[in-house]
Design an enzyme around this catalytic site. Structure first.
Site, PDB file in Angstrom:
ATOM      1  N   ARG A   1      -1.232   9.687  26.608  1.00 48.34           N
ATOM      2  CA  ARG A   1      -0.260   9.836  27.642  1.00 48.34           C
ATOM      3  C   ARG A   1      -0.764  10.548  29.069  1.00 48.34           C
ATOM      4  NH1 ARG A   1       5.881  11.228  25.555  1.00 48.34           N
ATOM      5  NH2 ARG A   1       5.888   9.813  24.025  1.00 48.34           N
TER       6      ARG A   1
ATOM      7  N   ASP B   1      18.048  17.588  34.566  1.00 46.57           N
ATOM      8  CA  ASP B   1      17.013  17.246  33.625  1.00 46.57           C
ATOM      9  C   ASP B   1      15.490  17.840  34.380  1.00 46.57           C
ATOM     10  OD1 ASP B   1      16.430  15.392  30.875  1.00 46.57           O
ATOM     11  OD2 ASP B   1      14.670  15.493  32.165  1.00 46.57           O
TER      12      ASP B   1
HETATM   13  C1  SAM Z   1      15.555  13.047  24.001  1.00 45.13           C
HETATM   14  S1  SAM Z   1      16.148  13.550  25.501  1.00 45.13           S
HETATM   15  C2  SAM Z   1      17.945  13.742  25.418  1.00 45.13           C
HETATM   16  C3  SAM Z   1      18.730  12.982  26.407  1.00 45.13           C
HETATM   17  C4  SAM Z   1      20.290  13.051  26.111  1.00 45.13           C
HETATM   18  N1  SAM Z   1      20.909  14.391  26.123  1.00 45.13           N
HETATM   19  C5  SAM Z   1      20.716  12.348  24.709  1.00 45.13           C
HETATM   20  O1  SAM Z   1      20.794  13.209  23.801  1.00 45.13           O
HETATM   21  O2  SAM Z   1      20.614  11.322  24.718  1.00 45.13           O
HETATM   22  C6  SAM Z   1      15.622  15.179  26.136  1.00 45.13           C
HETATM   23  C7  SAM Z   1      15.192  15.337  27.526  1.00 45.13           C
HETATM   24  O3  SAM Z   1      15.373  16.877  27.532  1.00 45.13           O
HETATM   25  C8  SAM Z   1      14.595  17.120  28.791  1.00 45.13           C
HETATM   26  N2  SAM Z   1      13.878  18.534  28.699  1.00 45.13           N
HETATM   27  C9  SAM Z   1      12.978  18.678  28.077  1.00 45.13           C
HETATM   28  N3  SAM Z   1      12.614  19.750  28.236  1.00 45.13           N
HETATM   29  C10 SAM Z   1      13.554  20.485  29.133  1.00 45.13           C
HETATM   30  C11 SAM Z   1      13.594  21.572  30.153  1.00 45.13           C
HETATM   31  N4  SAM Z   1      12.819  22.462  30.007  1.00 45.13           N
HETATM   32  N5  SAM Z   1      14.432  21.522  30.919  1.00 45.13           N
HETATM   33  C12 SAM Z   1      15.217  20.660  31.095  1.00 45.13           C
HETATM   34  N6  SAM Z   1      15.268  19.389  30.515  1.00 45.13           N
HETATM   35  C13 SAM Z   1      14.385  19.278  29.681  1.00 45.13           C
HETATM   36  C14 SAM Z   1      13.609  15.762  28.857  1.00 45.13           C
HETATM   37  O4  SAM Z   1      12.887  15.639  30.024  1.00 45.13           O
HETATM   38  C15 SAM Z   1      14.449  14.785  28.212  1.00 45.13           C
HETATM   39  O5  SAM Z   1      14.782  13.850  29.303  1.00 45.13           O
END
Ligand code: SAM
Length: 294
Positions: free
Chosen positions: A51, A161
């Site tokens: 990536r 996010d």
């Molecule tokens: C798999 S997605 C989940 C999206 C949504 N909540 C759902 O359930 O469909 C996980 C998200 O968490 C965000 N994320 C991961 N670590 C994070 C952090 N430290 N602070 C804010 N967002 C974070 C990622 O960028 C990603 O967009």
């Protein structure tokens, strides 16, 4: 460094693949963990290497060593944000884990109305919102529950996010046509078709302004000591986010989320996640549903 041949160019274009050593991977993993709480298991090394290769090239790096050195020196905040953008998983879909939205419409909202909370006083938070589909699903359910006559004078759903690219999509509210597959038919009227980006191909849909105006997007790292909110929330959706964190980070975050939850408010987590039966000031209601009583 290994050399790979770009198959699309029939071998004419040779690209140097930058390799990530075990030691560099561990340094990178430590940085990501400290800053964002995301834990990368050993098995993720090749994924990270893959990536990040293009990204390193575009930033002019000749090796992972130089890149990690710069990050460790705190080179610039944007580099770290780009890094987390590349390695985080932003997959989401409308009405994901649908029973949460049934619970919202059938239990949480009727109770809030009963307690005298007006629609425009509601405070919902999609924490780890990815490209916005979760937050817009909440907005659609609110719109359906309260009906067309309610005027939403301000956004009632906050969506945050860490991923800048996901937030960009979220603000636009434009998704591939297939995104509608998981949206119940009664909500399709809130989407309009727009021409695809690629010469009109790849049809897309855009959420109506009425729905988009109900949601406000902000970039926020959940892995920080406190959050810049004056007011607390009736419901926090933090779903499929903590799964990327180690146990200690998860526990700290759950405590923090609890301080931003109103008394009687809820925390909803992803279906493959758990906080245990008595978590961080929340009481367990049922799998993936927690409530703060006081
Ligand atoms: C798999 S997605 C989940 C999206 C949504 N909540 C759902 O359930 O469909 C996980 C998200 O968490 C965000 N994320 C991961 N670590 C994070 C952090 N430290 N602070 C804010 N967002 C974070 C990622 O960028 C990603 O967009």
């Amino acid at each position: 460094m290994t050399t790979s041949v770009d198959s699309k160019s029939g071998g004419a274009l040779r690209t140097e693949l930058l390799t990530l050593s075990d030691e560099e991977f561990v340094r990178l993993r430590t940085l990501i963990h400290q800053r964002f709480g995301i834990y990368l298991a050993d098995g993720k090394k090749l994924l990270v290497q893959g990536r990040l290769n293009k990204e390193l090239r575009s930033q002019g790096y000749e090796s992972f060593a130089a890149y990690v050195d710069d990050l460790e020196k705190g080179a610039d905040a944007d580099k770290l944000l780009t890094l987390v953008d590349r390695i985080s998983t932003n997959h989401s879909f409308f009405f994901r884990e649908e029973d949460h939205f049934d619970f919202l419409a059938e239990s949480i909202l009727p109770e809030l109305v009963n307690d005298g909370v007006r629609p425009d006083e509601l405070r919902m938070w999609s924490a780890g919102a990815a490209d916005g589909r979760e937050a817009y699903t909440v907005a659609l359910v609110l719109r359906d529950f309260f009906g067309a006559s309610v005027v939403w004078r301000r956004p009632v759903v906050l969506a945050t996010d860490i991923s800048v690219s996901s937030l960009r999509t979220a603000v636009d509210g434009v998704y591939p046509l297939e995104a509608l597959d998981t949206v119940p038919a009664k909500y399709h009227k809130f989407f309009t078709r727009v021409a695809g980006a690629r010469n009109g191909r790849g049809e897309r849909v855009r959420l109506s302004d009425r729905i988009r105006e109900m949601v406000m997007f902000k970039r926020l790292n959940l892995n920080q000591p406190s959050y810049p909110f004056k007011n607390r929330f009736h419901v926090i959706f933090c779903r499929n986010v903590m799964i990327y964190f180690d146990r200690e980070t998860r526990e700290k975050m759950a405590h923090r989320l609890c301080t931003y939850t109103l008394p009687k408010g809820y925390l909803l987590i992803g279906h493959s996640e758990s906080l245990g039966r008595s978590a961080a000031g929340y009481a367990y209601v049922r799998p993936t549903v927690y409530r703060k009583w006081r």
